[in-house]
Scaffold this motif. Structure first.
Motif, PDB file in Angstrom:
ATOM      1  N   ALA A  36     133.064  67.812  35.643  1.00  0.00           N
ATOM      2  CA  ALA A  36     131.704  67.626  35.123  1.00  0.00           C
ATOM      3  C   ALA A  36     131.645  67.769  33.609  1.00  0.00           C
ATOM      4  CB  ALA A  36     130.777  68.636  35.780  1.00  0.00           C
ATOM      5  N   GLY A  37     132.780  68.090  32.993  1.00  0.00           N
ATOM      6  CA  GLY A  37     132.830  68.227  31.538  1.00  0.00           C
ATOM      7  C   GLY A  37     132.262  69.540  31.028  1.00  0.00           C
ATOM      8  N   ILE A  38     132.119  70.520  31.925  1.00  0.00           N
ATOM      9  CA  ILE A  38     131.590  71.823  31.518  1.00  0.00           C
ATOM     10  C   ILE A  38     132.719  72.645  30.894  1.00  0.00           C
ATOM     11  CG2 ILE A  38     130.502  73.967  32.300  1.00  0.00           C
ATOM     12  CD1 ILE A  38     129.334  72.355  34.646  1.00  0.00           C
ATOM     13  N   GLN A  39     132.526  73.058  29.646  1.00  0.00           N
ATOM     14  CA  GLN A  39     133.563  73.805  28.933  1.00  0.00           C
ATOM     15  C   GLN A  39     133.507  75.289  29.284  1.00  0.00           C
ATOM     16  OE1 GLN A  39     132.981  72.811  24.746  1.00  0.00           O
ATOM     17  NE2 GLN A  39     134.718  71.442  24.840  1.00  0.00           N
ATOM     18  N   LYS A  75     134.519  80.121  21.306  1.00  0.00           N
ATOM     19  CA  LYS A  75     133.449  79.834  20.349  1.00  0.00           C
ATOM     20  C   LYS A  75     133.663  80.598  19.050  1.00  0.00           C
ATOM     21  CE  LYS A  75     129.459  78.650  23.257  1.00  0.00           C
ATOM     22  NZ  LYS A  75     128.093  79.078  23.645  1.00  0.00           N
ATOM     23  N   ILE A  76     134.276  81.758  19.146  1.00  0.00           N
ATOM     24  CA  ILE A  76     134.526  82.599  17.969  1.00  0.00           C
ATOM     25  C   ILE A  76     135.897  82.318  17.368  1.00  0.00           C
ATOM     26  CG2 ILE A  76     134.704  84.968  17.122  1.00  0.00           C
ATOM     27  CD1 ILE A  76     131.877  84.109  18.005  1.00  0.00           C
ATOM     28  N   PHE A  77     136.928  82.311  18.213  1.00  0.00           N
ATOM     29  CA  PHE A  77     138.310  82.225  17.719  1.00  0.00           C
ATOM     30  C   PHE A  77     138.833  80.802  17.618  1.00  0.00           C
ATOM     31  CE2 PHE A  77     138.153  86.572  19.464  1.00  0.00           C
ATOM     32  CZ  PHE A  77     138.594  87.279  18.353  1.00  0.00           C
ATOM     33  N   ALA A 126     137.817  73.237  39.144  1.00  0.00           N
ATOM     34  CA  ALA A 126     138.070  71.790  39.074  1.00  0.00           C
ATOM     35  C   ALA A 126     136.766  71.029  38.966  1.00  0.00           C
ATOM     36  CB  ALA A 126     138.862  71.347  40.306  1.00  0.00           C
ATOM     37  N   VAL A 127     135.732  71.495  39.688  1.00  0.00           N
ATOM     38  CA  VAL A 127     134.414  70.824  39.651  1.00  0.00           C
ATOM     39  C   VAL A 127     133.828  70.892  38.251  1.00  0.00           C
ATOM     40  CG1 VAL A 127     132.053  70.888  40.556  1.00  0.00           C
ATOM     41  CG2 VAL A 127     134.003  71.323  42.087  1.00  0.00           C
TER      42      VAL A 127
END
Length: 520
Positions: free
Chosen positions: A180-183, A209-211, A175-176
């Motif tokens: 924080a917008g971390i993907q 990132k690949i698919f 959730a944190v």
């Protein structure tokens, strides 16, 4: 000099000789199964409810074994009355078994250990251990620690009885991190093993990132299947991916240095590093768009079944050739029914290449054949149809009396899965007896009654009908297993109450002997 030992006869036999023994054993087994099929279907044979039990945890069944308490307790259903095979020691919630597969020793194979010639339960625990457990004693024969970097949750056969895939839960990120917008780019992991002896193929990560915006992925028959929220389904060769992107070959039980740390592969706390990381898009084998990612491959030659990717097309199935995506003649299958529950379709598990299409009041078995004078194109036609036993009248008349005393008759259409009409709920195939089993349910007053019908797999002829004594509530979840001379019904009621009903075959002795003589 040590004691003289009798030589291991099997070690001196060639595989060809073993194959001969295997074929001879196969002929005997087929004869015995033919006799059993005749006994099961004869008129005087009854199936008696010999045992009923209830549980607060899910109940599972596999090849004559009933599992309770998250596979901790095993009961054999083969005897005249179920008996306990084993009960493993109680464990904490973190150590419980979450999923399991039954492995059975292949006939004719030479295996390294004597214990390998008996069935094993391959189990996945909540704290990421993969166990091989004796299916008869409950003793742990092997254990492999998977990893700490993800939560593995699901077991499935990639290649039945040969290769397993262990799938992790999807990584949603903390959730944190989300705030924080971390993907989180890695959606899930797939660990792949060959069984008996256990050997690691590798652990693959599915990376967005690949698919791209992938929503799920799985492995089946050496094919990596990747699914998207848009309904797109893409297929890749797992072997090609492993050969191209494996960073380091890992062997269970061997020392390994990875990411600055050293440990033993498959042992805690080191586990198994993720050694297959795709850096470029792998070669695409096939892609198709289907409603809810529903996609099946089967038939002779290869065909696939999809539903066009539009909500209004739900219940419409397209059968197309895999080689060129061409629609088979009569390849659009749509059952003419109006019901709350959808009909379903799948390739027949008997490897005949046929297709089974199940609706509330009929079971269609379809065949795929070449078009005359055009071997490159195929057509779909009916092999046979099984119909529910119900009246033809689909209209219901209701009489009402108005305030003025006038009687008014109103007519309305019944749904095809109306509970007061016989409705098909489950269709399965008993491969050893070559019988189709069909569960039909009818609501009688406030209680549902079910019966299990056995049909000839070749022609669809009704051979036997078995009434189930327990009531059947259509709002509950049900599983019914027909396994040789056993019928087993597992029911999930509200508040996680599970019930199990076991039926055994009872034969009339006189007619039994007569039937066996006729079968021989």
């Amino acid at each position: 000099m040590g004691p003289t030992r009798k030589p291991n006869v099997c070690s001196r036999l060639s595989r060809r000789a073993l194959g001969c023994f295997s074929r001879d054993a196969g002929v005997v087994q087929r004869t015995n199964l033919g006799i059993l099929r005749a006994l099961v279907c004869q008129e005087s044979t009854k199936f008696k409810n010999v045992w009923t039990t209830h549980s607060r945890s899910p109940i599972a069944y596999e090849r004559g074994r009933i599992y309770f308490d998250n596979y901790r307790r095993c009961v054999s259903s083969v005897a005249s009355e179920p008996r306990k095979l084993y009960e493993m020691p109680k464990c904490s919630k973190s150590e419980k078994i979450e999923d399991a597969l039954l492995w059975e020793c292949p006939v004719g194979d030479i295996l390294p250990n004597s214990s390998d010639y008996k069935s094993s339960l391959i189990a996945l625990t909540a704290h990421n251990w993969l166990l091989r457990i004796s299916a008869t004693t409950g003793k742990i024969l092997e254990k492999i620690y998977l990893a700490a970097y993800c939560k593995f949750r699901y077991l499935s056969w990639d290649t039945p009885q040969e290769v397993i895939a262990v799938k992790s839960a999807q990584n949603r990120g903390s959730a944190v991190a989300r705030q924080a917008g971390i993907q989180q780019h890695v959606l899930l992991y797939l660990a792949v093993f060959r069984v008996l002896p256990f050997s690691l193929v590798g652990i693959l990560e599915i990376n967005k990132k690949i698919f791209g915006n992938v929503t799920d992925a799985t492995l089946s028959h050496g094919i990596l299947i990747v699914m998207y929220s848009s309904g797109l389904v893409r297929l890749y060769s797992f072997q090609t991916i492993a050969e191209q992107f494996m960073q380091q070959k890992l062997d269970l039980g061997c020392a390994c240095r990875w990411g600055g740390t050293t440990g033993t592969v498959g042992e805690a706390p080191f586990g198994i590093p993720c050694n297959i990381k795709i850096t470029d898009m792998p070669p695409l084998l096939f892609e198709v768009s289907s409603l809810e990612n529903a996609f099946q491959i089967g038939g002779h030659p290869w065909h696939y079944i999809i539903t066009p990717n539009k909500k209004k097309q739900k219940g419409v199935f397209h059968i197309c050739a895999l080689k060129d995506n061409s629609l088979a003649k009569n390849g659009i299958q749509e059952m003419d029914c109006c019901s709350l529950e959808s009909d379903w379709i799948y390739f027949h598990p008997d490897a005949s290449g046929r297709i089974i299409h199940v609706g509330p009041n009929q079971v269609k078995v379809l065949k795929l054949t070449e078009i005359e004078n055009n071997s490159s194109q195929h057509q779909i036609s009916e092999d046979f149809v099984i119909l529910a036993n119900r009246e033809n009248n689909k209209n219901e008349n209701v009489l009402t009396v108005t305030a003025s005393g006038r009687v008014v008759k109103k007519s309305f259409n019944l749904l095809d899965d109306d509970p007061e009409q016989e409705t098909f709920k489950i269709v399965d195939y008993e491969d050893e007896l070559d019988l189709l089993s069909v569960v039909a349910v009818t609501q009688i007053d406030a209680e549902g009654k079910a019966h299990l019908d056995f049909h000839c797999n070749e022609y669809g002829t009704l051979l036997k009908s078995i009434p189930l004594v327990e009531s059947w509530d259509v709002t509950y979840s049900h599983e019914v297993y027909f396994d040789r001379d056993l019928v087993l019904h597992i029911e999930q009621k509200p508040n996680r109450v599970f019930s199990c009903y076991v039926y055994q075959m009872i034969c009339d002795t006189g007619e039994e002997e007569e039937t066996i003589n006729r079968s021989c």
